[in-house]
Each structure stands twice: as structure tokens, then as C-alpha cells.
Write a protein that holds these residues in place. Sequence first.
Motif, PDB file in Angstrom:
ATOM      1  N   ILE A  36      -8.558   3.091 -33.226  1.00 39.24           N
ATOM      2  CA  ILE A  36      -8.143   1.934 -34.013  1.00 39.24           C
ATOM      3  C   ILE A  36      -7.820   2.434 -35.411  1.00 39.24           C
ATOM      4  N   PHE A  38      -5.649   1.283 -39.354  1.00 37.91           N
ATOM      5  CA  PHE A  38      -5.146   0.192 -40.182  1.00 37.91           C
ATOM      6  C   PHE A  38      -4.187   0.721 -41.229  1.00 37.91           C
ATOM      7  N   SER A  49      -2.808  -3.615 -37.975  1.00 42.38           N
ATOM      8  CA  SER A  49      -3.916  -3.124 -37.158  1.00 42.38           C
ATOM      9  C   SER A  49      -3.310  -2.501 -35.902  1.00 42.38           C
ATOM     10  N   SER A  68       0.487  -2.500 -32.076  1.00 44.88           N
ATOM     11  CA  SER A  68       0.028  -2.910 -33.406  1.00 44.88           C
ATOM     12  C   SER A  68       0.341  -4.384 -33.615  1.00 44.88           C
ATOM     13  N   MET A  94     -11.649  -6.993 -41.105  1.00 46.99           N
ATOM     14  CA  MET A  94     -10.874  -5.943 -40.434  1.00 46.99           C
ATOM     15  C   MET A  94     -11.258  -5.853 -38.951  1.00 46.99           C
ATOM     16  N   LEU A  97      -9.454  -8.631 -37.142  1.00 49.73           N
ATOM     17  CA  LEU A  97      -8.053  -8.294 -36.874  1.00 49.73           C
ATOM     18  C   LEU A  97      -7.951  -7.278 -35.734  1.00 49.73           C
ATOM     19  N   ALA A  98      -8.874  -6.333 -35.704  1.00 51.65           N
ATOM     20  CA  ALA A  98      -8.881  -5.337 -34.620  1.00 51.65           C
ATOM     21  C   ALA A  98      -9.164  -5.992 -33.271  1.00 51.65           C
ATOM     22  N   THR A 101      -6.055  -7.454 -32.077  1.00 49.42           N
ATOM     23  CA  THR A 101      -5.137  -6.399 -31.633  1.00 49.42           C
ATOM     24  C   THR A 101      -5.563  -5.832 -30.282  1.00 49.42           C
TER      25      THR A 101
END
Length: 140
Positions: A36, A38, A49, A68, A94, A97-98, A101
Motif C-alpha cells: 500500500i 500514498f 491511495s 489506485s 489514511m 482511504l486504503a 482502495t
Amino acid sequence: MNKIGFQLKKINTHQFAFIDDAYDDENEEFNLETNISFGIDPSNSAIKSSVKIQFEQNDKAFLIIEVSCEFNIDPKIWKDFTNEKTVKIPKRFMAHLAVITVGTTRGVLHSKTENTRYNEFILPTLNVADMVQEDVEFKK
């Protein structure tokens, strides 16, 4: 900072490949390599991400996918992340967001492998919180 306004702007599939020579369908064992990462676009208050997954047997990748997601962040909140030298984004955000994704990657993987012998390879749930252990800081 409990509420961060954001919007999913774009989904990109950067890599997708089957490597038939590296896959042994008689061997049920395989490893999963996960990465992963960013990035940011400060001029647009945006975060990218990226997730790259490799399914491997005998240390050779037989299925590779990299996806992404690009997110626009509320400009007012973006200012809270920035100072003169850096952009520092909270780890929980974060990780969130991951997670989005990873879920998106799971869907792309299913769609790309539908009606193939690789459709049995489903991206398992991942504990992204363990992968994003600290606030993410970018130099301007």
C-alpha cells in the motif's frame, strides 16, 4: 478531527496480469504479497491511495493487480493538514482511504478474472490499520 470531507474522484487500474507459466493449478498453496502506498497533489487538495497485490507460488507471481483511488479532500480540512514544509495526514484517515482502495481492488480483481480459472482467487480481508501505523507525512 473526527470528520474529514472527501470524495472519490477517480479509479485507475495500473497493472493487471496473469502469468500462466508461474501458476501450478495442482499446487493449492500460494502467498499473497501486498503493498500500500500514498501520494498527494497539494495544488488540488488530493490524495492518491495505491494497492498492489501479487499472488505467488514458489516465489513467482502468477497474478498481479495494482489499483489506485484518487480522493479530493475538503480544502478547509486540507489546510489543517499543512504547514510551511509538510503535509501530515492522520493515520486513521489514511487507513480509511486504503480500506476503500483495497475494496475497490477486490472488485476489479473479480471483474477481471470472471470466467477464468483465476476467479477463485479472492482478495481476503486485510487489516489495513496494521499496515498504516503512523500519520503519513509528505514534504512539500
